[in-house]
Design a protein around this motif. Structure first.
Motif, PDB file in Angstrom:
ATOM      1  N   MET A 131      -0.372  -7.147 -14.117  1.00 47.79           N
ATOM      2  CA  MET A 131      -0.673  -5.731 -14.328  1.00 47.79           C
ATOM      3  C   MET A 131      -1.776  -5.267 -13.382  1.00 47.79           C
ATOM      4  SD  MET A 131       0.445  -3.168 -16.036  1.00 47.79           S
ATOM      5  CE  MET A 131       1.103  -3.555 -17.655  1.00 47.79           C
ATOM      6  N   PHE A 132      -2.791  -6.111 -13.163  1.00 42.73           N
ATOM      7  CA  PHE A 132      -3.835  -5.762 -12.199  1.00 42.73           C
ATOM      8  C   PHE A 132      -3.273  -5.772 -10.779  1.00 42.73           C
ATOM      9  CE2 PHE A 132      -6.460  -6.779 -15.831  1.00 42.73           C
ATOM     10  CZ  PHE A 132      -7.497  -5.871 -15.728  1.00 42.73           C
ATOM     11  N   ALA A 133      -2.393  -6.724 -10.497  1.00 43.88           N
ATOM     12  CA  ALA A 133      -1.744  -6.744  -9.186  1.00 43.88           C
ATOM     13  C   ALA A 133      -0.955  -5.456  -8.974  1.00 43.88           C
ATOM     14  CB  ALA A 133      -0.826  -7.954  -9.079  1.00 43.88           C
ATOM     15  N   SER A 134      -0.271  -4.993 -10.025  1.00 44.61           N
ATOM     16  CA  SER A 134       0.521  -3.776  -9.931  1.00 44.61           C
ATOM     17  C   SER A 134      -0.347  -2.564  -9.618  1.00 44.61           C
ATOM     18  CB  SER A 134       1.286  -3.558 -11.243  1.00 44.61           C
ATOM     19  OG  SER A 134       2.007  -2.341 -11.214  1.00 44.61           O
ATOM     20  N   LEU A 135      -1.473  -2.435 -10.314  1.00 40.96           N
ATOM     21  CA  LEU A 135      -2.357  -1.299 -10.065  1.00 40.96           C
ATOM     22  C   LEU A 135      -2.897  -1.323  -8.640  1.00 40.96           C
ATOM     23  CD1 LEU A 135      -3.972   1.172 -10.852  1.00 40.96           C
ATOM     24  CD2 LEU A 135      -5.652  -0.315 -11.973  1.00 40.96           C
ATOM     25  N   GLY A 136      -3.312  -2.504  -8.173  1.00 38.29           N
ATOM     26  CA  GLY A 136      -3.810  -2.604  -6.804  1.00 38.29           C
ATOM     27  C   GLY A 136      -2.752  -2.217  -5.781  1.00 38.29           C
ATOM     28  N   LEU A 137      -1.516  -2.621  -6.026  1.00 40.28           N
ATOM     29  CA  LEU A 137      -0.420  -2.293  -5.109  1.00 40.28           C
ATOM     30  C   LEU A 137      -0.066  -0.808  -5.172  1.00 40.28           C
ATOM     31  CD1 LEU A 137       1.745  -5.455  -5.765  1.00 40.28           C
ATOM     32  CD2 LEU A 137       0.924  -4.732  -3.500  1.00 40.28           C
ATOM     33  N   ALA A 138      -0.081  -0.228  -6.380  1.00 38.45           N
ATOM     34  CA  ALA A 138       0.238   1.191  -6.506  1.00 38.45           C
ATOM     35  C   ALA A 138      -0.797   2.047  -5.785  1.00 38.45           C
ATOM     36  CB  ALA A 138       0.326   1.577  -7.978  1.00 38.45           C
ATOM     37  N   ARG A 139      -2.060   1.679  -5.914  1.00 40.42           N
ATOM     38  CA  ARG A 139      -3.093   2.442  -5.211  1.00 40.42           C
ATOM     39  C   ARG A 139      -3.022   2.190  -3.700  1.00 40.42           C
ATOM     40  NH1 ARG A 139      -7.980   2.251  -9.769  1.00 40.42           N
ATOM     41  NH2 ARG A 139      -7.369   4.256 -10.700  1.00 40.42           N
ATOM     42  N   LYS A 140      -2.574   1.004  -3.322  1.00 39.78           N
ATOM     43  CA  LYS A 140      -2.325   0.734  -1.906  1.00 39.78           C
ATOM     44  C   LYS A 140      -1.232   1.663  -1.390  1.00 39.78           C
ATOM     45  CE  LYS A 140      -1.025  -3.026   1.255  1.00 39.78           C
ATOM     46  NZ  LYS A 140      -0.657  -4.463   1.345  1.00 39.78           N
ATOM     47  N   GLY A 141      -0.165   1.849  -2.196  1.00 38.87           N
ATOM     48  CA  GLY A 141       0.908   2.752  -1.802  1.00 38.87           C
ATOM     49  C   GLY A 141       0.418   4.175  -1.633  1.00 38.87           C
ATOM     50  N   ALA A 142      -0.457   4.624  -2.542  1.00 37.36           N
ATOM     51  CA  ALA A 142      -1.005   5.983  -2.428  1.00 37.36           C
ATOM     52  C   ALA A 142      -1.826   6.137  -1.151  1.00 37.36           C
ATOM     53  CB  ALA A 142      -1.852   6.304  -3.644  1.00 37.36           C
ATOM     54  N   ILE A 143      -2.552   5.093  -0.776  1.00 34.92           N
ATOM     55  CA  ILE A 143      -3.342   5.128   0.460  1.00 34.92           C
ATOM     56  C   ILE A 143      -2.428   5.191   1.675  1.00 34.92           C
ATOM     57  CG2 ILE A 143      -4.950   3.801   1.898  1.00 34.92           C
ATOM     58  CD1 ILE A 143      -6.075   2.676  -0.823  1.00 34.92           C
ATOM     59  N   HIS A 144      -1.356   4.410   1.667  1.00 38.40           N
ATOM     60  CA  HIS A 144      -0.397   4.467   2.776  1.00 38.40           C
ATOM     61  C   HIS A 144       0.219   5.855   2.893  1.00 38.40           C
ATOM     62  CE1 HIS A 144      -0.596   0.375   4.041  1.00 38.40           C
ATOM     63  NE2 HIS A 144      -0.100  -0.142   2.937  1.00 38.40           N
ATOM     64  N   GLY A 145       0.419   6.523   1.761  1.00 39.23           N
ATOM     65  CA  GLY A 145       0.967   7.872   1.797  1.00 39.23           C
ATOM     66  C   GLY A 145       0.052   8.830   2.543  1.00 39.23           C
ATOM     67  N   VAL A 146      -1.250   8.768   2.238  1.00 35.66           N
ATOM     68  CA  VAL A 146      -2.218   9.613   2.942  1.00 35.66           C
ATOM     69  C   VAL A 146      -2.255   9.279   4.429  1.00 35.66           C
ATOM     70  CG1 VAL A 146      -4.682  10.154   3.154  1.00 35.66           C
ATOM     71  CG2 VAL A 146      -3.628  10.007   0.893  1.00 35.66           C
ATOM     72  N   ALA A 147      -2.068   7.998   4.749  1.00 31.40           N
ATOM     73  CA  ALA A 147      -2.082   7.564   6.150  1.00 31.40           C
ATOM     74  C   ALA A 147      -0.789   7.909   6.886  1.00 31.40           C
ATOM     75  CB  ALA A 147      -2.335   6.061   6.220  1.00 31.40           C
ATOM     76  N   GLY A 148       0.242   8.350   6.154  1.00 38.53           N
ATOM     77  CA  GLY A 148       1.496   8.758   6.777  1.00 38.53           C
ATOM     78  C   GLY A 148       2.457   7.631   7.079  1.00 38.53           C
ATOM     79  N   ASP A 149       2.285   6.481   6.436  1.00 35.69           N
ATOM     80  CA  ASP A 149       3.157   5.325   6.678  1.00 35.69           C
ATOM     81  C   ASP A 149       4.184   5.231   5.555  1.00 35.69           C
ATOM     82  OD1 ASP A 149       4.345   2.839   7.085  1.00 35.69           O
ATOM     83  OD2 ASP A 149       2.476   1.902   7.773  1.00 35.69           O
TER      84      ASP A 149
END
Length: 419
Positions: free
Chosen positions: A254-272
């Motif tokens: 569950m902690f891995a999932s949250l870290g990955l989901a927030r990673k995805g949100a960061i990639h979205g802002v970066a345009g990837d």
């Protein structure tokens, strides 16, 4: 020159090395004076070896704050009545520190120290749960930030109010770090980023003193969100990786999932786009592997679930300009949100409205925007900003439409007025 055996034993009791004691003393000085301490390993060696028998006021206060007892109980000679050359400067610093100094150091000096125990920790846990509840309902409010910061100080004053086992002291430091991380989150949510950074630094120091990996994860993960909202995706990715590399992400999916989901949100802002999709696929897989019955901190149980994962995906795909996918995640989020998630519902609804508008669906977009509760639309800084941006974009997409006029009238009469 006699070794200070009392101080040495106190350090052993708390499991402190010379380096760790210096770090904790510097953290205490930062809390007391508002300025970083300059205690070094050499300072601690001199204290242990007996070379320093009468520490100056600054060092004395730091020692008392770390160990939660008067200087006389640490094997040192009490200061004489004649002030050292540094005393006037130190006195001005500590008088300027005002109430913070009283909280940290006044209690242990007077009278017999009380015993700090599990009931005190439980009381802190209950008050933390109350902060979490208020945050989910109102979010971003200055009063929540100030309350959480005050409770962090209260937890620290408890450290100085009596004796406690090493385990209890770590739990109290953990509570103080948790309160500071909530103050940090309220500041992030309220777009008060300078204050958020200040709370972050204090929370990080307290989490180190507590040795609590769960609260460390929360702080570093919040930091990733903070830098994402500040438009600094590289910094956001770096600090989010610190959270993701903690051992708890390997122990609990569950902690891995949250870290990955927030990673995805960061990639979205970066345009990837590719990295965004990969991160959310991995976050979903990790969530499906997580045991729903595992014991987790109250803050984790209170907010992270399928709805929050979809909320982060909504944010990411909106940033990427993939509006259809963003809207789909938005509807999934809204359908799964728990009743107490008032702030999250307002944010997701405002984002869905924007995704609909960008697809040319003006009628449902305006209906969605108008369904945002008035209290969030007028008081929550993030929601206010989103709805303002929605109105600006609506005028660009359909400047002379009836719906644009309807929105302008609604905005004037409802969400721009004090709730």
């Amino acid at each position: 020159m006699a070794v200070n055996a009392v101080l040495k034993q106190r350090m052993l009791d708390l499991g402190l090395t010379q380096e760790e004691l210096a770090r904790q003393m510097n953290a205490a000085l930062l809390r007391i004076t508002g300025s970083p301490g300059d205690v070094s390993d050499r300072t601690v060696r001199n204290l242990l070896s007996g070379a320093t028998r009468r520490p100056i006021a600054r060092t004395r206060r730091a020692l008392e704050a770390v160990f939660g007892c008067p200087l006389r109980e640490l094997g040192f000679d009490l200061p004489g009545t004649t002030a050292s050359p540094e005393d006037p400067v130190e006195r001005r610093q500590f008088i300027a520190a005002g109430p913070a100094l009283v909280l940290v150091s006044a209690a242990p000096v007077a009278g017999a120290p009380r015993r700090v125990g599990a009931s005190d920790v439980e009381r802190l846990h209950r008050r933390f749960a109350d902060v979490i509840t208020k945050d989910h309902r109102h979010g971003g409010q200055l009063v929540i930030e100030h309350k959480a910061a005050a409770l962090a100080d209260e937890a620290l004053s408890l450290q100085a109010s009596g004796n406690a086992s090493q385990r209890i002291r770590r739990q109290v430091y953990s509570s103080a770090a948790a309160f500071r991380s909530s103050a940090m989150w309220a500041a992030i949510d309220g777009r008060r980023f300078d204050d958020a950074v200040r709370h972050m630094h204090a929370a990080q120091q307290l989490a180190e003193m507590a040795g609590d990996p769960y609260i460390k994860f929360r702080i570093w993960s919040h930091a990733g969100t903070m830098y994402r909202h500040m438009g600094r995706p590289a910094d956001a990715a770096a600090v989010n990786e610190v959270a993701r590399k903690l051992g708890i992400t390997r122990q609990d999916p569950m902690f891995a999932s949250l870290g990955l989901a927030r990673k995805g949100a960061i990639h979205g802002v970066a345009g990837d786009g590719t990295a965004t999709r990969r991160a959310f696929e991995q976050a979903q897989d990790a969530m499906l592997r997580a045991d729903p019955d595992d014991h987790r901190p109250v803050w984790m149980n209170a907010f992270y679930d399928q709805a929050e994962l979809d909320s982060l995906a909504l944010s990411a795909y909106l940033a990427l300009g993939d509006f259809e996918r963003a809207e789909a995640h938005g509807h999934r989020c809204l359908a799964a949100l728990r009743p107490h998630m008032h702030r999250s519902k307002a944010i997701a609804t405002a984002r869905v409205a924007r995704a609909q508008l960008e697809q040319g669906d003006v009628d449902p977009a305006v209906a969605s925007a108008m369904s945002v509760p008035a209290d969030a639309a007028t008081r929550h800084p993030r929601v206010v900003g989103m709805l303002h941006a929605f109105g600006v974009r609506l005028k660009a997409v359909a400047p002379e439409s009836t719906l644009a006029h309807t929105w302008d009238q609604y905005a004037r009469e409802t969400w721009r007025q004090p709730a």
